[in-house]
Design a protein around this motif. Structure first.
Motif, PDB file in Angstrom:
ATOM      1  N   VAL A   1      -3.521   4.150  -0.953  1.00  0.00           N
ATOM      2  CA  VAL A   1      -4.005   3.369  -2.085  1.00  0.00           C
ATOM      3  C   VAL A   1      -3.248   2.044  -2.148  1.00  0.00           C
ATOM      4  O   VAL A   1      -2.019   2.008  -2.066  1.00  0.00           O
ATOM      5  CB  VAL A   1      -3.890   4.164  -3.415  1.00  0.00           C
ATOM      6  CG1 VAL A   1      -2.447   4.561  -3.706  1.00  0.00           C
ATOM      7  CG2 VAL A   1      -4.480   3.379  -4.573  1.00  0.00           C
TER       8      VAL A   1
ATOM      9  N   VAL B   1      -7.110   2.093  -9.482  1.00  0.00           N
ATOM     10  CA  VAL B   1      -8.282   1.991  -8.602  1.00  0.00           C
ATOM     11  C   VAL B   1      -9.407   2.924  -9.032  1.00  0.00           C
ATOM     12  O   VAL B   1     -10.581   2.534  -9.074  1.00  0.00           O
ATOM     13  CB  VAL B   1      -7.884   2.293  -7.142  1.00  0.00           C
ATOM     14  CG1 VAL B   1      -9.105   2.329  -6.228  1.00  0.00           C
ATOM     15  CG2 VAL B   1      -6.885   1.259  -6.643  1.00  0.00           C
ATOM     16  N   TRP B   2      -9.059   4.180  -9.375  1.00  0.00           N
ATOM     17  CA  TRP B   2     -10.081   5.213  -9.577  1.00  0.00           C
ATOM     18  C   TRP B   2     -10.280   5.620 -11.041  1.00  0.00           C
ATOM     19  O   TRP B   2     -11.214   6.381 -11.342  1.00  0.00           O
ATOM     20  CB  TRP B   2      -9.716   6.460  -8.762  1.00  0.00           C
ATOM     21  CG  TRP B   2      -9.645   6.194  -7.293  1.00  0.00           C
ATOM     22  CD1 TRP B   2      -8.526   6.157  -6.512  1.00  0.00           C
ATOM     23  CD2 TRP B   2     -10.737   5.905  -6.414  1.00  0.00           C
ATOM     24  NE1 TRP B   2      -8.839   5.869  -5.210  1.00  0.00           N
ATOM     25  CE2 TRP B   2     -10.202   5.706  -5.113  1.00  0.00           C
ATOM     26  CE3 TRP B   2     -12.126   5.791  -6.586  1.00  0.00           C
ATOM     27  CZ2 TRP B   2     -10.997   5.403  -4.010  1.00  0.00           C
ATOM     28  CZ3 TRP B   2     -12.915   5.500  -5.491  1.00  0.00           C
ATOM     29  CH2 TRP B   2     -12.360   5.304  -4.224  1.00  0.00           C
TER      30      TRP B   2
ATOM     31  N   THR C   1       0.844  -1.193   0.000  1.00  0.00           N
ATOM     32  CA  THR C   1       0.000   0.000   0.000  1.00  0.00           C
ATOM     33  C   THR C   1       0.877   1.240   0.000  1.00  0.00           C
ATOM     34  O   THR C   1       1.879   1.303   0.721  1.00  0.00           O
ATOM     35  CB  THR C   1      -0.903   0.004   1.258  1.00  0.00           C
ATOM     36  OG1 THR C   1      -1.698  -1.183   1.267  1.00  0.00           O
ATOM     37  CG2 THR C   1      -1.806   1.224   1.274  1.00  0.00           C
TER      38      THR C   1
ATOM     39  N   HIS D   1      -8.385   1.866   0.426  1.00  0.00           N
ATOM     40  CA  HIS D   1      -7.997   3.119  -0.225  1.00  0.00           C
ATOM     41  C   HIS D   1      -8.669   4.261   0.527  1.00  0.00           C
ATOM     42  O   HIS D   1      -9.776   4.105   1.043  1.00  0.00           O
ATOM     43  CB  HIS D   1      -8.444   3.136  -1.691  1.00  0.00           C
ATOM     44  CG  HIS D   1      -8.277   1.813  -2.385  1.00  0.00           C
ATOM     45  ND1 HIS D   1      -7.046   1.349  -2.807  1.00  0.00           N
ATOM     46  CD2 HIS D   1      -9.174   0.839  -2.675  1.00  0.00           C
ATOM     47  CE1 HIS D   1      -7.213   0.150  -3.355  1.00  0.00           C
ATOM     48  NE2 HIS D   1      -8.490  -0.179  -3.285  1.00  0.00           N
TER      49      HIS D   1
ATOM     50  N   VAL E   1      -3.264  10.464   1.164  1.00  0.00           N
ATOM     51  CA  VAL E   1      -3.720   9.430   0.227  1.00  0.00           C
ATOM     52  C   VAL E   1      -3.230   8.069   0.680  1.00  0.00           C
ATOM     53  O   VAL E   1      -2.059   7.894   1.033  1.00  0.00           O
ATOM     54  CB  VAL E   1      -3.183   9.706  -1.202  1.00  0.00           C
ATOM     55  CG1 VAL E   1      -3.600   8.596  -2.166  1.00  0.00           C
ATOM     56  CG2 VAL E   1      -3.674  11.052  -1.711  1.00  0.00           C
TER      57      VAL E   1
ATOM     58  N   LEU F   1      -3.268   5.000  -8.353  1.00  0.00           N
ATOM     59  CA  LEU F   1      -4.536   5.736  -8.312  1.00  0.00           C
ATOM     60  C   LEU F   1      -5.370   5.474  -9.563  1.00  0.00           C
ATOM     61  O   LEU F   1      -6.593   5.259  -9.483  1.00  0.00           O
ATOM     62  CB  LEU F   1      -4.278   7.242  -8.163  1.00  0.00           C
ATOM     63  CG  LEU F   1      -3.797   7.710  -6.785  1.00  0.00           C
ATOM     64  CD1 LEU F   1      -3.321   9.163  -6.853  1.00  0.00           C
ATOM     65  CD2 LEU F   1      -4.915   7.575  -5.755  1.00  0.00           C
TER      66      LEU F   1
END
Length: 491
Positions: A212, A235-236, A175, A198, A210, A232
């Motif tokens: 993630v 995931v997003w 992470t 996250h 942050v 990022l």
């Protein structure tokens, strides 16, 4: 001749707390710390659990931290919040306080105790013999000490040089954690999916914290802005225009624990003794409590008041506490990375934790309020934290924790004055006649029978419970605080 009685490798939370404990006991202790100042970049631990606040209260410094932090219900298990506001403690909450602030405040206390800090140096190795330890430093100099304590983190040089095994579980996930600027508004809060956890949170000065989880395991602790952008986007679907990082680092769910906390005159505490995924926020708290368990024992041994075998109780008591934390963090990581099958298990656990008894047990464990050292059979108080009772004494009202400000043991007699004889330990143990009008309650057990007397160790745990006589008192005093000086027992 030794330069210092004790050298502490590492000036983080554990090393600072240990140095403070030793200095309170009158021990010549010094810290060796690589940083030029106490300044700490980036996000580390985010707060304190209830028992750690109590430990600071036992030393009379809790208010320094409380005044800068924010009280909050921080105990939880795999995303299920565990409310401890009904627990019998003056601090039925956690404290949101970043590690950099915790270290700064703690370092101020240690400075008041006049502990020297050898900065911009690392411990690179040591050689121990029958009378002490020669500690090698990175600038080519050396310090001679009676004892060396490694509080130098998960990659501890002291642990490796001592040849202490560090078994455990290999990482299954990594992470990234960073403090950055974002060009776009993110999805604030904590979010879990099959990859892991996250989060986005607002920090001081317009920065964004942050967290993630990466798609693939990367064991390296260093991380780059490019890697953060990539994680990022994975995931997003966007990197939110991330830029201007003040810190980026990586942690994994590796869980390891030192096979021994002591090798001769060398001991380990904090992350040097145990590492785990930070879910539950227990790492800093474990280390501070390691220090408070070890400090008074090491002080008595250094002074020659107690035999060196007293140091073996440090491993015996603290190793099981960290082992339990490791098991629980591993379980939580599995629940945080929930596929549909595992999510069902998580839902059932959440349902169970809504029931009062499981909630109390888990919350007491995670907050540290339920720690129970195995000191044998007997009264439920034995081996548990002493409640911070309001007492009536000959000197007026007093609370228990105030009696521990100097880190000295206390023998409280709730029976008839003169029933207990601790004369041979008068130089080490305070004897006080007291009354308490209310109930005796423990966070995980509820109400317990009021004892006739208790012997409280400097770390706030009960070493002996009396039944109205001093049966077993002499053995307990000898076990924990060494042989008696000339007293009524020997006359």
């Amino acid at each position: 001749m030794a330069d210092h009685a004790v050298v502490v490798a590492g000036g983080g939370p554990t090393g600072l707390m240990l140095a403070g404990e030793l200095a309170l006991a009158g021990i010549d202790v010094a810290i060796v710390e690589r940083r030029a100042s106490q300044e700490l970049a980036g996000s580390r631990a985010r707060g304190l659990h209830s028992r750690t606040i109590e430990v600071l209260d036992q030393r009379g410094i809790a208010e320094r931290f409380i005044s800068e932090g924010q009280a909050a219900q921080v105990a939880g298990f795999a995303g299920t919040r565990l409310d401890i506001s009904d627990f019998p403690t003056r601090h039925p909450y956690g404290l949101a306080l970043g590690q950099k602030h915790f270290e700064r405040i703690l370092a101020g206390w240690v400075a008041e105790l006049e502990v020297p800090v050898h900065r911009e140096r690392d411990v690179t190795g040591f050689a121990q013999d029958g009378t002490g330890v020669d500690v090698q430093l990175s600038d080519g100099t050396a310090l001679r000490a009676d004892y060396l304590v490694g509080c130098d983190g998960g990659r501890s040089v002291v642990r490796k040089a001592a040849g202490i095994e560090f078994p455990g579980w290999e990482p299954t996930t990594s992470t990234l954690i960073a403090e950055v600027q974002l060009a776009e508004e993110p999805k604030w809060g904590v979010h879990d999916n099959a990859l892991g956890r996250h989060a986005f949170g607002k920090l001081e000065g317009g920065l964004v914290g942050v967290v993630v989880t990466e798609e693939h395991i990367n064991p390296a602790s260093e991380a780059t802005l490019g890697e953060l952008r990539q994680a990022l986007i994975r995931v997003w679907g966007t990197d939110y225009g991330v830029h201007s990082p003040t810190s980026i680092s990586r942690f994994t769910d590796m869980a390891r624990q030192a096979a021994a906390y002591r090798a001769g005159r060398v001991l380990l505490a904090g992350d040097a003794a145990h590492v785990h995924y930070p879910v539950g926020g227990q790492g800093l708290n474990l280390g501070v409590q390691d220090a408070v368990n070890l400090g008074w024992k090491l002080a008595l041994v250094v002074k020659g008041s107690a035999p060196e075998s007293l140091l073996d109780t440090y491993h015996a008591e603290r190793h099981p506490v960290a082992a339990r934390v490791l098991r629980h963090t591993i379980a939580q990581v599995a629940l945080l990375r929930a596929n549909d099958y595992v999510k069902t298990l998580g839902d059932i656990i959440a349902e169970l934790l809504a029931i009062d008894e499981p909630r109390r047990r888990f919350a007491a464990m995670i907050s540290g309020l339920g720690i129970h050292y195995d000191l044998g059979d007997g009264h439920p108080l034995l081996g548990r934290r002493m409640p911070d009772l309001d007492l009536v004494t000959a000197n007026g009202p007093q609370r228990v924790f105030a009696l521990l400000h100097d880190a000295k043991p206390v023998l409280l007699n709730f029976g008839e004055p003169g029933e207990l004889d601790s004369t041979g330990w008068a130089d080490r143990v305070q004897l006080l006649a007291a009354r308490h009008a209310g109930e005796w309650e423990l966070p995980d057990l509820g109400q317990v029978a009021a004892p006739a007397a208790v012997l409280i160790r400097p770390d706030g745990y009960v070493a002996w419970v009396g039944d109205g006589t001093d049966n077993g008192l002499r053995d307990a005093l000898t076990t924990w605080f060494g042989s008696p000086r000339l007293s009524g027992y020997e006359q």
